[in-house]
Each structure stands twice: as C-alpha cells, then as structure tokens.
Design an enzyme around this catalytic site. Structure first.
Site, PDB file in Angstrom:
ATOM      1  CE  LYS A 129      -4.475   0.851   0.260  1.00  0.00           C
ATOM      2  NZ  LYS A 129      -5.616   0.001  -0.115  1.00  0.00           N
ATOM      3  CG  ASP A 169      -7.188   3.375  -0.748  1.00  0.00           C
ATOM      4  OD1 ASP A 169      -7.543   2.191  -0.731  1.00  0.00           O
ATOM      5  OD2 ASP A 169      -7.377   4.138   0.226  1.00  0.00           O
TER       6      ASP A 169
HETATM    7  N1  GLU Z   1      -7.403   0.305  -2.859  1.00  0.00           N
HETATM    8  C1  GLU Z   1      -8.139  -0.868  -3.180  1.00  0.00           C
HETATM    9  C2  GLU Z   1      -8.200  -1.790  -1.964  1.00  0.00           C
HETATM   10  O1  GLU Z   1      -8.212  -1.325  -0.846  1.00  0.00           O
HETATM   11  C3  GLU Z   1      -7.695  -1.536  -4.465  1.00  0.00           C
HETATM   12  C4  GLU Z   1      -6.256  -1.921  -4.543  1.00  0.00           C
HETATM   13  C5  GLU Z   1      -5.799  -2.425  -5.926  1.00  0.00           C
HETATM   14  O2  GLU Z   1      -6.609  -2.560  -6.824  1.00  0.00           O
HETATM   15  O3  GLU Z   1      -4.600  -2.699  -6.032  1.00  0.00           O
HETATM   16  O4  GLU Z   1      -8.285  -2.985  -2.069  1.00  0.00           O
END
Ligand code: GLU
Length: 447
Positions: A129, A169
């Site tokens: 992340k 996100d």
């Molecule tokens: N931010 C999204 C999550 O919390 C998607 C992450 C992504 O697609 O890599 O899962």
C-alpha cells in the site's frame, strides 16, 4: 513449545513495542492474530518457523519527499510512502491513498490488510500500500498533475509489473493514475501497462474496475444473506460515503432489488426515504465534485444534515467511507433498529468493539478483507488483460468478478466452520487469508 495463546499475545505485544504509536496497524494486527489460535494448534510448524512474526514485519518500507509547486508558485513538501508488505503470492499490490491524514501507520495497516485480502481473491497478488499526506481537495488539475509527477519521479524505481503494482484508493482515481502512468512511461521509456491498475479504458484499463469494489461488497452481502435464507431484494440499506466504493455499492444493491435510503459525505448524512437517486449522487460527486447538500436542494423527499448515518433504520449497513467510522455506539443503534447484516466496503471501518457487539448479537458481518476484495480482484483481471494484450467485455469481466466474490464468501464460510467458528466471517477470512500466505512463505524457506 509455548501455548499458542501465549505465543500470540507475546507476538502482539512485540508488534506494539516495535511500532510505537501505530494504533491503526496494531488494531489490524490484533484483529488477525485474534483468529489464529486454532491455526497454530493445527500447524505448529508456523509457530516454529515464526511465520506470524515475519508476516507482521513489512518486507520493505519506502518513505520519501515529494516537493511540488502550486499555481501561485508556492512550494509544498509532502511525504510519500510505499510499504511493500508481502510478496509470497505475487508482486506487491495495493492502492495509493492521497489524504492529509496519511502517516506511516495508515499505510502499514492498509498494507497488512491488503496482504490477506489479496490472498483471499485466489489471484497471484502480494500485498502493499502507499500514498501521501497530500490533500487533493480544492487543488486545480494542474496542481494535482504536478504532485503526481513529482511523486512518481521517486516511486518509479520501486515499481514494475513483476515487482510492485499500485492502483487507486481514497483521493486517487483514473485521473491521478493517468498522470502517474504518464510520468512512469516517460521516465522508464517503457509502455508497461501492468505497472498500475485502475487505468483509463483507452490506455489499458479494464471494464468493471471502476465499479468492482462497490459491486463486490453488494455481492458479498447478498451471499451472506442468502446463506441464511434471505437476500437484498426488498431490504432497506444504508451506505456510508459517497465516493467510488459507496456509489457502486448503491448501484449494485439497487440492481438486486434493495432500497438504499441513506449515504453520506464529509459534510453530513443524506437521507432520502423514497430511495437514493444515484444519478444525482453521481453528478454531485463524479462530475461537479460538490457536497451532497446539492442533492437535498433538488429532491424534496431528501434531507441533508449532521445526524449520524447509522441512526437511519436499515436491514443492511454497508460502511464504505473510512477506517473506524462505525463504533460501538453506532453498532448499538444498528442493533436496536433491527439491522441483520453489515459488510465493510471501506478498509477496517468498524471498530473492534463494534465488531464484537455485532458478532455477539448474531448479525452477519463481512469484514473488509473479504467483502471489499472485488476491487483488487478486478485489478488482477486488468493485469491479466494487459499481459495477454486483450480486453474483455463488461459482461465477461463482471461474470468473473461475481465468481470471485461468491468463491471468497464460500471460502470464508467453510474455513470458519472447519476451525470451529461457524458463521464467523472474521475468523474465516483471517484464517483462510493467513494460511494461504503462510504456506507459500513456508515453501520459500527463511526469507
Ligand atoms: N485500494 C483498493 C483496496 O483497498 C484496491 C487496490 C488495488 O486494486 O490494487 O483494495
């Protein structure tokens, strides 16, 4: 060997000691560790090889300076993060969050959750992340573009389709992914579509990616309800938030016959007992980027104000805004109004005492790492399409998303039963996600 309970408490205490002040990360770790006692009983080798301690330590954490200039020429310095948490199952994968509240703690809790969520999708994805303490609110397009370019000027060296693949996100949508991708392409001189997901449809994006997280939450809620003999059809639903996840959760619930009567934004709660008109919400949030107050001005049935969203009576609640938005007071309110199911569209939106209350009362509770996995699962479908230089139809992609969500639900349900916690999706999701990552890590030796 020490008793598993003792082991887990010691491991948790150690995480707290070694990560001072990181309360969200500690909360996420505690919630997962709380489910792992029965796993250690069955797999003592995980304790011997200290898999849990290794899983709690990110493989790599990058923190960097992001300097940029606003439209008046003033210089700003933000802090960028990428926490590459675990690559046992595939390249690090997870979104970037732009929000003034972002600190290392935020990114670590999200990366930790992401590792197990990604494992649950059944796709070859590690967990990571990132983000920055940048506030995109009130910033011009040019300012956000310059910020994205400055961020990618450092971030690019850590990325790659086989290394680390960010997405969006909170605060990061297709627009920002475009500016990030453009800068990556320019610096590396590679059209490496698979390095970012959530791309635009004209340049390597996938149909359904935009809708996927919200659709997935509704599908997960439907599966939980079906397993107990009901469904979303005819149910009254409240959804917190009015961002990408909330909007498409509302859309899917409506398609399934549910009546969504409330949603919210940072300024208040929108209550429309006749049913939320999603076209108006989309116009406010996706086009005009304004407050939901505008909705209440044009629809006489609606009210908009500071009253807490969770006071609106509902059968099903979908928290889709942000972490720790639904506390024990809200949970009690939901219970006294007869709420039957809660599925988390955001990451960790329910506080631990809220979750405990809901589970105790027998409410169906879908934790985020299972219920909101549709977004990242569709990112994996986007990566598949990029790798094969193909693009699939909406119907085909949606069918795959549907299949993945149904499978995640079944996995959580069956795993909970197998480990003596029938009906507890928190235990099911934590155990199924953890064992998948742990088995892979065990195969790789001590790394
Ligand atoms: N931010 C999204 C999550 O919390 C998607 C992450 C992504 O697609 O890599 O899962």
């Amino acid at each position: 060997m020490a008793r598993p309970e003792f082991d887990l408490t010691t491991i948790y205490d150690d995480v707290v000691r070694r990560n001072p002040g990181e309360v969200d990360f500690a909360q996420a770790v505690r919630e997962v560790l709380g489910s792992l006692g029965p796993v250690l009983n069955k797999h003592p080798e995980f304790a011997r090889s200290k898999i849990i301690q290794r899983i709690c330590e990110p493989e790599r954490q990058v923190i960097f300076r992001i300097p940029w200039q606003d439209d008046t020429g003033e210089i700003h310095i933000n802090r960028g993060f990428r926490v590459e948490f675990n690559s046992a199952l595939g390249p690090y994968k997870g979104g970037l969050r732009f929000h003034p509240s972002v600190v290392l703690d935020t990114v670590k809790f999200l990366g930790f959750e992401q590792t197990f969520k990604n494992a649950l999708t059944g796709m070859p994805l590690g967990g990571g992340k990132g983000g920055a303490d940048f506030d995109p609110k009130e910033r011009s397009d040019d300012e956000v573009m310059r910020f994205c370019q400055s961020m990618m000027t450092e971030l690019y060296r850590h990325l790659g389709e086989y290394t680390d693949v960010p997405a969006g996100d909170m605060g990061v949508g297709t627009r920002e992914i475009g500016w990030l991708f453009g800068q990556y392409k320019r610096i590396t001189n590679r059209y490496e579509s698979g390095v970012l997901t959530g791309k635009g449809l004209d340049w390597g994006g996938s149909l359904v990616r935009k809708e996927a997280t919200g659709y997935g939450v509704a599908i997960f809620a439907e599966e939980m309800l079906r397993a107990s003999g009901t469904g979303l059809d005819g149910a009254t639903v409240v959804v917190s938030g009015a961002g990408n996840v909330a909007i498409y959760a509302i859309e899917k619930v409506q398609q399934m016959g549910g009546l969504v009567v409330a949603c919210s934004d940072s300024g208040g709660t929108l209550h429309d007992p006749s049913g939320i008109d999603l076209d108006v919400v989309k116009r406010c949030k996706e086009v005009e980027r304004t407050s939901l107050a505008a909705y209440a001005h044009e629809r006489p049935t609606a009210s908009y104000g500071p009253a807490p969203l969770w006071e609106v009576p509902c059968d099903v609640a979908l928290p889709c805004a942000t972490q720790n938005e639904l506390d024990h007071v809200a949970a009690k309110q939901l219970l006294s109004n007869g709420c039957r199911a809660v599925a988390e569209g955001a990451n960790m939106p329910c506080t631990p005492d809220a979750v405990a209350l809901l589970l105790e009362a027998g409410v169906l509770f879908g934790p985020g790492k299972a219920a909101n996995a549709g977004g990242v699962a569709t990112s994996a479908l986007e990566m598949q399409q990029n790798a094969s230089r193909d693009s699939w139809t909406f119907a085909h992609t949606e069918e795959k998303l549907d299949e993945i969500m149904v499978t995640i639900h079944r996995t959580c349900h069956e795993t909970a039963e197998e480990y003596g916690s029938a009906g507890n999706y928190v235990a099911g999701a934590n155990i199924a996600g953890f064992t998948k990552v742990a088995h892979a890590m065990a195969s790789f030796g001590l790394i």
